[in-house]
Design an enzyme around this catalytic site. Structure first.
Site, PDB file in Angstrom:
ATOM      1  N   THR A 165       0.857  -1.191   0.000  1.00  0.00           N
ATOM      2  CA  THR A 165       0.000   0.000   0.000  1.00  0.00           C
ATOM      3  C   THR A 165       0.888   1.235   0.000  1.00  0.00           C
ATOM      4  O   THR A 165       2.050   1.172   0.378  1.00  0.00           O
ATOM      5  CB  THR A 165      -0.867   0.050   1.270  1.00  0.00           C
ATOM      6  OG1 THR A 165       0.012   0.139   2.394  1.00  0.00           O
ATOM      7  CG2 THR A 165      -1.716  -1.184   1.403  1.00  0.00           C
ATOM      8  N   GLU A 306      -5.979  -3.826  -0.857  1.00  0.00           N
ATOM      9  CA  GLU A 306      -6.356  -4.987  -0.044  1.00  0.00           C
ATOM     10  C   GLU A 306      -7.432  -5.849  -0.715  1.00  0.00           C
ATOM     11  O   GLU A 306      -7.747  -6.939  -0.240  1.00  0.00           O
ATOM     12  CB  GLU A 306      -6.869  -4.517   1.331  1.00  0.00           C
ATOM     13  CG  GLU A 306      -5.787  -3.921   2.227  1.00  0.00           C
ATOM     14  CD  GLU A 306      -5.510  -2.440   1.959  1.00  0.00           C
ATOM     15  OE1 GLU A 306      -5.944  -1.935   0.893  1.00  0.00           O
ATOM     16  OE2 GLU A 306      -4.865  -1.799   2.800  1.00  0.00           O
ATOM     17  N   LYS A 410     -15.471  16.048  11.287  1.00  0.00           N
ATOM     18  CA  LYS A 410     -16.414  16.015  12.406  1.00  0.00           C
ATOM     19  C   LYS A 410     -16.567  17.427  12.944  1.00  0.00           C
ATOM     20  O   LYS A 410     -15.688  17.956  13.603  1.00  0.00           O
ATOM     21  CB  LYS A 410     -15.906  15.065  13.500  1.00  0.00           C
ATOM     22  CG  LYS A 410     -16.084  13.599  13.109  1.00  0.00           C
ATOM     23  CD  LYS A 410     -14.962  12.726  13.637  1.00  0.00           C
ATOM     24  CE  LYS A 410     -14.856  11.434  12.823  1.00  0.00           C
ATOM     25  NZ  LYS A 410     -13.465  11.062  12.528  1.00  0.00           N
ATOM     26  N   TRP A 415     -21.282  14.923  11.006  1.00  0.00           N
ATOM     27  CA  TRP A 415     -20.313  14.555   9.986  1.00  0.00           C
ATOM     28  C   TRP A 415     -20.501  15.391   8.730  1.00  0.00           C
ATOM     29  O   TRP A 415     -21.621  15.568   8.240  1.00  0.00           O
ATOM     30  CB  TRP A 415     -20.468  13.071   9.619  1.00  0.00           C
ATOM     31  CG  TRP A 415     -19.832  12.139  10.606  1.00  0.00           C
ATOM     32  CD1 TRP A 415     -19.051  12.476  11.664  1.00  0.00           C
ATOM     33  CD2 TRP A 415     -19.925  10.711  10.611  1.00  0.00           C
ATOM     34  NE1 TRP A 415     -18.642  11.357  12.334  1.00  0.00           N
ATOM     35  CE2 TRP A 415     -19.166  10.256  11.718  1.00  0.00           C
ATOM     36  CE3 TRP A 415     -20.563   9.770   9.803  1.00  0.00           C
ATOM     37  CZ2 TRP A 415     -19.024   8.906  12.027  1.00  0.00           C
ATOM     38  CZ3 TRP A 415     -20.435   8.433  10.110  1.00  0.00           C
ATOM     39  CH2 TRP A 415     -19.671   7.997  11.222  1.00  0.00           C
TER      40      TRP A 415
END
Lengths: 511, 511
Positions: A165, A306, A410, A415
């Protein structure tokens, strides 16, 4: 009760069988330096792979790792087959890694040999135990070697391709795809790639095995066009025009620049049918321009290192729906979990983290127990990968990413989706690219600010207020969602895989 | 070297996951007796499967066999999922079997329960240990049962569907397809079936799991049309017109009758795009008529009970090439062996027996060591199924069946292909169907004779000499290939799977 079906492993060997036996005359086109073009048949390819394998065998590749620091060329493609068919693992190293990251992954994976396209940092030879071989050398190797007879037998669950990654925190994390996962994933891609397609993967072969597109293309015997080292928009346009490419694959950033280039340069790209894009949401404006101006359909796919690239696909023909990540390919299952760790409703409203399991989803990070332990969750007696993406899922399973768990802002206990804001800003005609991040705020916890790149013709003509007015005119966001600040910049930093690099931005803005 | 990919079994459970989670609103249409139509959604289907499974669980289905003597209906489809997802094997019994054959296979497979569509021979209940349940009962069962929570865990290599060959010699031979083979085979079919297709499998669900087409259709979420009990050409035309079928699947004999019916009856079949046909070579005249009169493309596929149906596909758009069996789907490998047991050249000339291995090829016959031993060969250290088909293979892997090993006519030490002669005769406008068999001949060993069915309007107007003259005019066959006798008949006997029954013909003609 046992079936009477034979054991037959799904391996890259079987793809190679097709290449060598069924598709001898099919073509591979590879762009090298100075726009030199190499053009050869699948049969030529198979012979070179057999010779390269004969050479590699001397290094005792079986159960060992061979590295590559390389772009999309025929030589890299030859390694894609020769190494796994000898029972080795091809470790594709991100060419955009910092030298110390390259050292780290080469040492961590214990690469025995590393093939490279161009000059490599001197430190690599000093600080690793690998033998470094220039890709150009392959041409000499295949002149001298004879063809290997039999490759090595492997189990379908053996490793084939390894990559790391891009690592926003700490060292890069390693994953190893298996013969079986490459095979099944490629099979599912055949609903998109047809034998008479001419396929150009722009997505780099040094990361996530170019979304397995080279394997899928050769599995179905299509002409494959490899755009080579650091292809520019001009190189891509040129290849599409000359080779009559019908299907191409790459991240939205590539296609945004490409469209921009086409506005001032004339090319015949009429052969192109489809662009499969992923890695980020494709902006609606881009999708519309491709469709209306060039008759090209953009398909939005989603996946991650992944999950070996293309994992869900949005098959909707409605541009208004393009931002959705769609539904999974067969043998991939998913759901969402809410912050209390329970499965969330599929109602298009409940926000939760996307969790996933299936044929090409990882079970662990390579030799990294700690970060493996943080990344999985058990629900309904099954193990799921936590993707780090916050999503809503519709009644029919359509996924919509709201934000990365790390990027969501936040503010005052609520949100704010940075992605929704970015896409809204990018739908404004003068805007080329935009990124929204949260910055610390004493009163609200976090507040959004936006960084915007304007199209050349709009530079210095648009002010922050114009953008805020535009956002308000959409009637889409509550007032407290609007960014506190709009910063105009000339470019936006990207990660080594071409994504907007919010980590860097957060560092800049916090200074 | 191990990969880091998770273990994820390819099972029918995952197809069911898609049905229940992603394709809730998709439609299934099922034709019952007296043209009653049942129409329900994938979600309704999934609920009925869960209820049926709850009922079946009481019979301890896991590792046991449940039989079905049934046509293509939604109830049969429900069993296709409920039984394998409980870890049982669904034994689909050929409705055209003789009662003694039915008894034999029910006893041989040890069926615990047998579901049946219509009346069944009385002897079955007397001579087997199975519990017999009418398919109609399923409607009552699902009214009373609650939905099962979890199905049984299975291994992907566990059996899912069992069926028996139609058996030209001795008892029928059993094969058991696995979850994995059904899954991978279905995946490969998604290069043919698209989500917006409306798919009608005419090929019966009582044999070779309807070539896995019901599974593949539901894997991709297409509308599925099941033509029910003994569908006539009128029934098929009616369903295509009403349900806007785009893709249908069945043996050539079905489509020959269908075309004949359409000549005198007007239907709108304009929705139809493709017919996938297999089991025998599709006559060129039929393919041409479909394309030119109705704009329908016919795709010639090849497979057999031992290779779970569609195994190779002819993707050529050229009608002159339609008789070829094409190339294999991914994870199927093949070659040919000459009478000396060696691998033959792929040169389009060398005749040998087709041998095959891969993801949905059998490894053995169920509990039948003797006939298993006769049916496989080891070449290059690998085990291959002997198909019993004599073929030539082109340089590019294109297979052309010359004849069955049993049907080829050995005349004066040379081979005469019964199939080539049949197709040539059927290309003659007045001919509806034809079959060519070898009969014993003192001088030449064997000699070909032909049995011909004429189209109605040509009956009694065409003589044997007309056909022989036509064959000569083709300039295709040496004189000694031409049949010694042309017999005009009203119909040609077929096997229980709809193929020309040469065994019966040989018995007739030898009398």
């Amino acid at each position: 009760m046992k079936s009477t079906i034979m054991d037959f492993d799904l391996t890259i060997h079987d793809i190679f069988w097709r290449i060598e036996k069924l598709y001898k005359e099919k073509e591979i086109v590879s762009r090298l330096k100075d726009n030199e073009i190499v053009r050869y048949t699948y049969l030529d390819f198979s012979k070179r792979v057999r010779k390269l394998a004969n050479f590699l065998k001397k290094y005792e590749i079986k159960n060992n790792v061979v590295g590559s620091i390389a772009w999309n060329t025929h030589r890299h493609l030859e390694l894609y087959f020769a190494v796994p068919m000898l029972g080795g693992v091809l470790h594709t190293i991100n060419v955009r890694f910092h030298p110390t990251e390259m050292e780290y992954v080469i040492n961590f994976a214990k690469d025995k040999i590393v093939f490279y396209d161009e000059e490599i940092p001197k430190s690599l030879e000093e600080n690793t135990n690998a033998t470094f071989i220039s890709m150009n050398t392959i041409d000499n190797i295949v002149k001298e070697e004879t063809e290997i007879g039999e490759f090595e037998d492997v189990n379908e669950k053996d490793g084939a391709i390894m990559c790391f990654t891009s690592g926003t925190t700490g060292h890069p994390k390693g994953v190893i795809y298996s013969h079986r996962s490459v095979f099944i994933h490629s099979l599912t891609l055949l609903s998109l790639i047809k034998e008479n397609d001419i396929v150009m993967p722009v997505v780099p072969m040094f990361h996530i095995s170019a979304w397995d597109v080279p394997f899928a293309t050769m599995m179905t015997g299509s002409k494959l066009v490899l755009p080579g080292i650091k292809p520019s928009s001009a190189d891509l346009a040129n290849l599409i025009e000359k080779e009559r490419v019908t299907l191409t694959v790459g991240a939205p950033t590539v296609w945004i620049s490409f469209l921009d280039y086409l506005r001032n340069n004339k090319y015949d790209i009429s052969s192109l049918r489809y662009i499969i894009t992923g890695g980020a949401e494709p902006p609606k404006g881009m999708v519309k321009e491709f469709l209306e101006k060039y008759g090209v359909s953009v398909i939005h796919a989603w996946g991650m290192t992944e999950t070996e690239a293309i994992t869900t696909i949005n098959t909707s023909k409605n541009i208004e729906e393009i931002s959705k990540q769609g539904i999974s390919l067969p043998s991939i299952e998913y759901t969402l979990i809410t912050p209390d760790g329970k499965e969330g409703q599929w109602d298009g409203k409940t926000i939760g983290e996307l969790i996933i399991r299936g044929s090409w989803v990882i079970n662990e990070y390579y030799n990294d127990e700690k970060r493996t332990n943080e990344s999985f969750v058990e629900i309904n007696g099954k193990k799921w990968l936590k993707t780090g993406d916050l999503v809503v899922i519709s009644k029919d399973g359509n996924i919509k990413i709201v934000d990365r768990t790390k990027d969501i802002i936040k503010s005052g206990g609520e949100w704010i989706s940075s992605i929704d804001l970015e896409n809204a800003i990018m739908s404004y005609e003068p805007v080329l690219e935009a990124v929204v991040i949260g910055v610390k705020d004493e009163k609200w916890g976090e507040r959004p600010i936006a960084m915007v790149v304007l199209k050349d013709e709009y530079k210095n003509k648009i002010r922050g207020d114009d953008i805020l007015n535009y956002l308000q005119s959409l009637n889409k966001f509550p007032k407290w969602w609007l960014p506190d600040k709009i910063l105009f910049v000339d470019s936006i930093p990207k990660t080594s895989t071409g994504k907007l690099d919010k980590k860097v931005l957060r560092n800049i803005t916090s200074k």
